[in-house]
Design a protein around this motif. Structure first.
Motif, PDB file in Angstrom:
ATOM      1  N   LEU A 409       0.947  -1.133  -0.232  1.00 29.21           N
ATOM      2  CA  LEU A 409       0.133  -0.020   0.064  1.00 29.21           C
ATOM      3  C   LEU A 409       0.887   1.362  -0.046  1.00 29.21           C
ATOM      4  O   LEU A 409       0.548   2.180  -0.784  1.00 29.21           O
ATOM      5  N   GLY A 410       1.791   1.356   0.925  1.00 27.49           N
ATOM      6  CA  GLY A 410       2.674   2.602   1.177  1.00 27.49           C
ATOM      7  C   GLY A 410       3.559   2.681  -0.343  1.00 27.49           C
ATOM      8  O   GLY A 410       3.657   3.843  -0.628  1.00 27.49           O
ATOM      9  N   SER A 411       3.661   1.810  -1.003  1.00 26.38           N
ATOM     10  CA  SER A 411       4.403   1.908  -2.171  1.00 26.38           C
ATOM     11  C   SER A 411       3.783   2.485  -3.325  1.00 26.38           C
ATOM     12  O   SER A 411       4.186   3.400  -4.155  1.00 26.38           O
ATOM     13  N   PHE A 412       2.484   2.423  -3.591  1.00 27.98           N
ATOM     14  CA  PHE A 412       1.551   3.357  -4.282  1.00 27.98           C
ATOM     15  C   PHE A 412       1.635   4.565  -4.173  1.00 27.98           C
ATOM     16  O   PHE A 412       1.727   5.340  -4.876  1.00 27.98           O
ATOM     17  N   LEU A 413       1.558   5.177  -2.835  1.00 25.14           N
ATOM     18  CA  LEU A 413       1.678   6.313  -2.151  1.00 25.14           C
ATOM     19  C   LEU A 413       3.108   7.106  -2.865  1.00 25.14           C
ATOM     20  O   LEU A 413       3.434   8.082  -3.249  1.00 25.14           O
ATOM     21  N   LEU A 414       4.363   6.155  -2.515  1.00 25.73           N
ATOM     22  CA  LEU A 414       5.697   6.607  -2.946  1.00 25.73           C
ATOM     23  C   LEU A 414       5.741   7.015  -4.368  1.00 25.73           C
ATOM     24  O   LEU A 414       6.211   7.919  -4.923  1.00 25.73           O
ATOM     25  N   MET A 415       5.077   6.027  -4.974  1.00 20.20           N
ATOM     26  CA  MET A 415       5.136   6.286  -6.457  1.00 20.20           C
ATOM     27  C   MET A 415       4.284   7.432  -6.942  1.00 20.20           C
ATOM     28  O   MET A 415       4.838   8.173  -7.954  1.00 20.20           O
ATOM     29  N   ALA A 416       3.155   7.581  -6.344  1.00 22.03           N
ATOM     30  CA  ALA A 416       2.479   8.946  -6.789  1.00 22.03           C
ATOM     31  C   ALA A 416       3.328  10.210  -6.343  1.00 22.03           C
ATOM     32  O   ALA A 416       3.236  11.192  -7.042  1.00 22.03           O
ATOM     33  N   VAL A 417       4.070  10.045  -5.379  1.00 18.87           N
ATOM     34  CA  VAL A 417       4.701  11.261  -4.834  1.00 18.87           C
ATOM     35  C   VAL A 417       6.157  11.428  -6.014  1.00 18.87           C
ATOM     36  O   VAL A 417       6.269  12.466  -6.342  1.00 18.87           O
ATOM     37  N   GLY A 418       6.835  10.604  -6.442  1.00 15.44           N
ATOM     38  CA  GLY A 418       7.742  10.510  -7.396  1.00 15.44           C
ATOM     39  C   GLY A 418       7.227  11.165  -8.800  1.00 15.44           C
ATOM     40  O   GLY A 418       7.915  11.883  -9.217  1.00 15.44           O
ATOM     41  N   CYS A 419       5.898  10.374  -9.012  1.00 22.35           N
ATOM     42  CA  CYS A 419       5.263  11.051 -10.317  1.00 22.35           C
ATOM     43  C   CYS A 419       4.998  12.382 -10.245  1.00 22.35           C
ATOM     44  O   CYS A 419       5.123  13.094 -11.385  1.00 22.35           O
ATOM     45  N   TYR A 420       4.272  12.916  -9.083  1.00 22.57           N
ATOM     46  CA  TYR A 420       4.077  14.418  -8.922  1.00 22.57           C
ATOM     47  C   TYR A 420       5.365  15.102  -9.096  1.00 22.57           C
ATOM     48  O   TYR A 420       5.318  16.303  -9.674  1.00 22.57           O
ATOM     49  N   ALA A 509      -4.882   3.600  -7.777  1.00 28.71           N
ATOM     50  CA  ALA A 509      -4.544   2.347  -7.243  1.00 28.71           C
ATOM     51  C   ALA A 509      -4.296   2.155  -5.736  1.00 28.71           C
ATOM     52  O   ALA A 509      -5.002   0.898  -5.278  1.00 28.71           O
ATOM     53  N   PHE A 510      -3.823   3.008  -5.036  1.00 26.36           N
ATOM     54  CA  PHE A 510      -3.933   2.874  -3.781  1.00 26.36           C
ATOM     55  C   PHE A 510      -5.011   2.848  -2.992  1.00 26.36           C
ATOM     56  O   PHE A 510      -5.401   2.216  -2.210  1.00 26.36           O
ATOM     57  N   ALA A 511      -6.194   3.705  -3.634  1.00 29.01           N
ATOM     58  CA  ALA A 511      -7.554   3.612  -3.055  1.00 29.01           C
ATOM     59  C   ALA A 511      -8.164   2.265  -3.332  1.00 29.01           C
ATOM     60  O   ALA A 511      -9.006   1.609  -2.402  1.00 29.01           O
ATOM     61  N   VAL A 512      -7.989   1.515  -4.586  1.00 27.95           N
ATOM     62  CA  VAL A 512      -8.625   0.333  -4.788  1.00 27.95           C
ATOM     63  C   VAL A 512      -7.992  -0.603  -3.808  1.00 27.95           C
ATOM     64  O   VAL A 512      -8.921  -1.423  -3.111  1.00 27.95           O
ATOM     65  N   TRP A 513      -6.703  -0.697  -3.618  1.00 25.87           N
ATOM     66  CA  TRP A 513      -6.093  -1.681  -2.600  1.00 25.87           C
ATOM     67  C   TRP A 513      -6.278  -1.432  -1.110  1.00 25.87           C
ATOM     68  O   TRP A 513      -6.538  -2.540  -0.234  1.00 25.87           O
ATOM     69  N   LEU A 514      -6.587  -0.246  -0.963  1.00 29.66           N
ATOM     70  CA  LEU A 514      -6.928  -0.010   0.450  1.00 29.66           C
ATOM     71  C   LEU A 514      -8.248  -0.469   0.671  1.00 29.66           C
ATOM     72  O   LEU A 514      -8.539  -1.103   1.663  1.00 29.66           O
ATOM     73  N   VAL A 515      -9.423  -0.396  -0.331  1.00 28.16           N
ATOM     74  CA  VAL A 515     -10.726  -0.973   0.126  1.00 28.16           C
ATOM     75  C   VAL A 515     -10.493  -2.271   0.229  1.00 28.16           C
ATOM     76  O   VAL A 515     -11.164  -2.989   0.997  1.00 28.16           O
ATOM     77  N   PHE A 516      -9.920  -3.112  -0.701  1.00 23.90           N
ATOM     78  CA  PHE A 516      -9.912  -4.381  -0.634  1.00 23.90           C
ATOM     79  C   PHE A 516      -9.154  -5.129   0.631  1.00 23.90           C
ATOM     80  O   PHE A 516      -9.633  -5.795   1.255  1.00 23.90           O
ATOM     81  N   LEU A 517      -8.042  -4.327   1.049  1.00 22.74           N
ATOM     82  CA  LEU A 517      -7.657  -4.756   2.161  1.00 22.74           C
ATOM     83  C   LEU A 517      -8.016  -4.636   3.509  1.00 22.74           C
ATOM     84  O   LEU A 517      -8.139  -5.418   4.413  1.00 22.74           O
ATOM     85  N   VAL A 518      -8.682  -3.469   3.342  1.00 16.35           N
ATOM     86  CA  VAL A 518      -9.352  -2.911   4.828  1.00 16.35           C
ATOM     87  C   VAL A 518     -10.777  -3.244   4.732  1.00 16.35           C
ATOM     88  O   VAL A 518     -11.437  -3.690   5.933  1.00 16.35           O
ATOM     89  N   VAL A 519     -11.547  -3.103   3.753  1.00 16.50           N
ATOM     90  CA  VAL A 519     -13.027  -3.400   3.818  1.00 16.50           C
ATOM     91  C   VAL A 519     -13.580  -4.801   3.201  1.00 16.50           C
ATOM     92  O   VAL A 519     -14.056  -5.468   3.890  1.00 16.50           O
ATOM     93  N   VAL A 520     -13.138  -5.056   2.038  1.00 19.54           N
ATOM     94  CA  VAL A 520     -13.617  -6.266   1.433  1.00 19.54           C
ATOM     95  C   VAL A 520     -13.128  -7.613   1.870  1.00 19.54           C
ATOM     96  O   VAL A 520     -13.762  -8.423   2.523  1.00 19.54           O
ATOM     97  N   ARG A 521     -11.858  -7.657   2.110  1.00 23.56           N
ATOM     98  CA  ARG A 521     -11.153  -8.906   2.710  1.00 23.56           C
ATOM     99  C   ARG A 521     -11.549  -9.050   4.080  1.00 23.56           C
ATOM    100  O   ARG A 521     -11.913 -10.023   4.691  1.00 23.56           O
TER     101      ARG A 521
END
Length: 522
Positions: A409-420, A509-521
């Motif tokens: 999850l954290g890696s998606f945020l790191l990629m977002a920072v790098g791209c920005y 992508a971060f939002a999708v996996w956050l929902v899966f890991l925290v809510v769906v699963r």
């Protein structure tokens, strides 16, 4: 009651000891422990006053994929056996120092990727050189090259997965290395003919060999080490080796292309394949996927002993079994982690070419030094891929799947920072810095998602699981690379604007996996 439970689990603990002593592939799998659930439950029912047990699948210590009954007893057995060889602290250095077969594997991995980077940088430079002589320039041409390096993985990795689960993985690897050495020579012909089409064909053939190679390379790691923590260290070392070669090999490839010439780079790649084949040949032992008691229900006829046969019907059957196996597991969606990450980093190589061509004065017009700058950018990629996993490693544990998931999850945020960051800066130094940040995120998710799959998959299915994971990732990466070129050529977006779009994809992508890991699963 406790004695009965221990009698069921201690043989598996002993198997771990034996596996570590023999440097083999034995490991405790949660599927094996789950097979004893009914027997454990019947033993514990007579002692309801001693233990309260919930037989549902629960998020037990951050791992929702294993059964709480067996895990509770196993934890007690291990806790009282501290100081024995059941739990072994493994360092990176001790693994490399004490495991000679893993050392040979690692040296093979290093030289192969070094050679591939020489060819990759040389191919990009060759295309630019050919187009420059024709007074043309197209980002889409680079996108096609990147896509051709990726699409064969999506098309042929499944064949490699079946090969990895049917034949001795070591034999598959060294044989394909020899074929790769011959294919690498085709780049020399393509460059001699000054044909971009011939370069495309040579690239597609080389990546087809690599696609069939990758499942065996990934799956053999668990057979070279003896326990989960050693496996974690081994996979991390392998990816760090890739990072080192990205930094060193790409930078060296850029300077070699600039000062030694494109043809020399292609010769170096061919020789690197032969060196890799020799290193793999030096690995001792049998690496045919074994059928154990815990995986009999999913094993194929080819893995149950004897000489494996390979046919179209067997390939179809084994591929179908692999897909059904993934669908039946609660951790199956993890094969889409790399897929989502590749949507972000897939366009990076195309963007790096654009960033590398930004010189000053006449250099910008003539693109003098662009190969050196491209090599420096790839070097920044390697630096990020190296340091990111090293920093995250101390916060993750193989016995706690939730820690691996949080890293993803954290890696998606790191990629977002790098791209920005890439969308905002102009100075080449800061382009390298934010490229490293983005690369750190992509490397972390690659390693941690691989660990999750290695952790939960049984050995006889691992090759096919990896092939699906790798095929999805490369298909996504190819799509992203093509979009990166088209957005610049046809939509008129700058490299900075495309980077901003990739940052938005990372947040999605971060939002999708956050929902899966925290809510769906849960």
């Amino acid at each position: 009651m406790q004695d009965v439970a221990e009698s069921l689990l201690l043989p598996r603990v002993s198997a771990v000891k034996t596996g570590m002593e023999n440097d083999g592939a034995a490991q405790v799998t949660y599927d094996a422990i789950d097979r004893n659930e009914d027997q454990l439950s019947s033993s514990l029912q007579s002692h309801p006053q001693k233990i309260q047990i919930d037989h549902d699948m629960v998020n037990h210590d951050g791992c929702p994929y294993r059964d709480a009954v067996a895990d509770a007893v196993l934890r007690d057995v291990i806790d009282r056996d501290k100081g024995s060889q059941v739990i072994v602290e493994v360092s990176y250095w001790s693994l490399i120092k004490n495991n000679v077969n893993f050392r040979w594997y690692l040296m093979s991995y290093l030289v192969t990727h070094a050679g591939e980077w020489f060819t990759y940088v040389a191919s990009i430079s060759a295309i630019e050189q050919i187009q420059s002589s024709n007074d043309t320039m197209s980002r889409t041409s680079i996108s096609v090259l990147v896509s051709l390096r990726l699409l064969p993985n999506a098309l042929f990795t499944s064949i490699g997965g079946v090969l990895a689960d049917s034949f001795d993985r070591r034999d598959v690897m060294w044989m394909l290395d020899v074929v790769g050495a011959l294919v690498a020579l085709l780049f020399l012909l393509a460059y001699h003919w000054k044909s971009i089409l011939a370069l495309y064909v040579a690239t597609a053939l080389q990546m087809t060999v690599a696609a069939m190679y990758e499942p065996s390379r990934s799956a053999i790691v668990s057979m070279l080490v003896g326990d989960e923590e050693s496996l974690k260290k081994a996979i991390t070392i392998s990816e760090l080796a890739w990072s080192v070669m990205t930094a060193v090999g790409s930078s060296a490839g850029g300077f070699a292309t600039e000062y030694l010439g494109i043809s020399i780079c292609f010769w170096i790649d061919s020789l690197s394949y032969l060196m890799s084949a020799w290193f793999i040949w030096k690995i001792g032992g049998n690496y045919l996927a074994e059928t154990s008691a815990e995986s009999d229900s999913t094993a194929t006829p080819s893995s149950k002993g004897g000489t494996p046969l390979f046919s179209l019907s067997q390939f179809t059957k084994m591929t179908s079994e692999g897909l059904a196996y993934l669908r039946s597991k609660p951790w199956g969606p993890f094969v889409f982690l790399k897929f989502c990450a590749a949507l972000i980093y897939g366009a990076a190589d195309v963007l790096n070419v654009s960033f590398s061509e930004r010189g000053e004065g006449l250099d910008a017009i003539r693109m003098e030094g662009s190969s050196k700058r491209l090599g420096m950018l790839f070097g920044a990629v390697g630096m990020g891929c190296f340091f990111g996993p090293v920093i995250v490693d101390r916060f993750t544990r193989m016995d706690n799947a939730a820690s691996l998931e949080r890293a993803c999850l954290g890696s998606f945020l790191l990629m977002a920072v790098g791209c920005y960051g890439l969308s905002r800066v102009k100075d080449f130094f800061w382009v390298c810095v934010f490229t490293s940040l983005r690369s750190a995120g992509s490397s972390i998710i690659w390693i941690q998602s691989s660990l999750l799959l290695q952790k939960f998959s049984v050995g006889t299915m691992l090759g096919r699981v990896i092939s699906v994971d790798y095929a999805l990732a490369t298909l996504s990466e190819a799509f992203s690379a093509m979009c990166g070129g088209i957005l610049q050529d046809d939509a008129g977006l700058s490299a900075e604007q495309v980077s901003f779009v990739m940052g938005l994809v990372a947040l999605g992508a971060f939002a999708v996996w956050l929902v899966f890991l925290v809510v769906v699963r849960v």
